[in-house]
Design a protein around this motif. Structure first.
Motif, PDB file in Angstrom:
ATOM      1  N   VAL A  14       0.861  -1.186   0.000  1.00 30.09           N
ATOM      2  CA  VAL A  14       0.000   0.000   0.000  1.00 30.09           C
ATOM      3  C   VAL A  14       0.891   1.226   0.000  1.00 30.09           C
ATOM      4  N   LEU A  15       0.643   2.136  -0.947  1.00 33.54           N
ATOM      5  CA  LEU A  15       1.425   3.369  -1.028  1.00 33.54           C
ATOM      6  C   LEU A  15       0.828   4.479  -0.171  1.00 33.54           C
ATOM      7  N   SER A  16      -0.514   4.519  -0.089  1.00 35.49           N
ATOM      8  CA  SER A  16      -1.183   5.533   0.730  1.00 35.49           C
ATOM      9  C   SER A  16      -2.629   5.123   0.956  1.00 35.49           C
ATOM     10  N   GLU A  17      -3.287   5.817   1.889  1.00 31.09           N
ATOM     11  CA  GLU A  17      -4.704   5.578   2.172  1.00 31.09           C
ATOM     12  C   GLU A  17      -5.407   6.907   2.344  1.00 31.09           C
ATOM     13  N   SER A  18      -6.584   7.030   1.716  1.00 29.00           N
ATOM     14  CA  SER A  18      -7.370   8.265   1.814  1.00 29.00           C
ATOM     15  C   SER A  18      -8.225   8.224   3.074  1.00 29.00           C
ATOM     16  N   THR A  23      -7.307   2.838  -0.912  1.00 32.57           N
ATOM     17  CA  THR A  23      -5.867   2.670  -0.826  1.00 32.57           C
ATOM     18  C   THR A  23      -5.244   2.695  -2.216  1.00 32.57           C
ATOM     19  N   LYS A  24      -4.109   3.356  -2.323  1.00 32.67           N
ATOM     20  CA  LYS A  24      -3.310   3.314  -3.549  1.00 32.67           C
ATOM     21  C   LYS A  24      -2.327   2.176  -3.355  1.00 32.67           C
ATOM     22  N   GLU A  25      -2.393   1.178  -4.265  1.00 32.69           N
ATOM     23  CA  GLU A  25      -1.635  -0.047  -4.057  1.00 32.69           C
ATOM     24  C   GLU A  25      -0.791  -0.400  -5.270  1.00 32.69           C
ATOM     25  N   ASP A  42      -5.896   3.121  -7.290  1.00 30.52           N
ATOM     26  CA  ASP A  42      -6.685   3.247  -6.070  1.00 30.52           C
ATOM     27  C   ASP A  42      -7.727   2.140  -6.020  1.00 30.52           C
TER      28      ASP A  42
END
Length: 72
Positions: A14-18, A23-25, A42
């Motif tokens: 996972v690169l980031s989560e809103s 999640t940006k994966e 996403d």
């Protein structure tokens, strides 16, 4: 619009989560039964929806890795 079939063959991270839980994966994804490619996009919680993304061959992913290492 034609149906799009996909299978996440490997979850790589996972690169980031809103704040809404998307999640940006980075995953390996097989699209319409083809060989898996590296995929950045996403995903909604539960993977029932997805956003636009980018797919990369292994060679493209290696080149991206080289470019990212040059950011130091």
């Amino acid at each position: 619009m034609a149906d799009i079939n996909y299978e996440i063959t490997a979850h790589l991270g996972v690169l980031s989560e809103s704040p809404k839980g998307w999640t940006k994966e980075l995953n390996l994804v097989s699209w319409n039964g083809r060989d898996p490619k590296y995929d950045i996009r996403d995903w909604a919680p539960g993977k029932e929806k997805m956003g636009k993304g980018i797919t990369l061959t292994k060679e493209e992913a290696v080149e991206l890795q080289t470019l990212l290492h040059s950011l130091d």
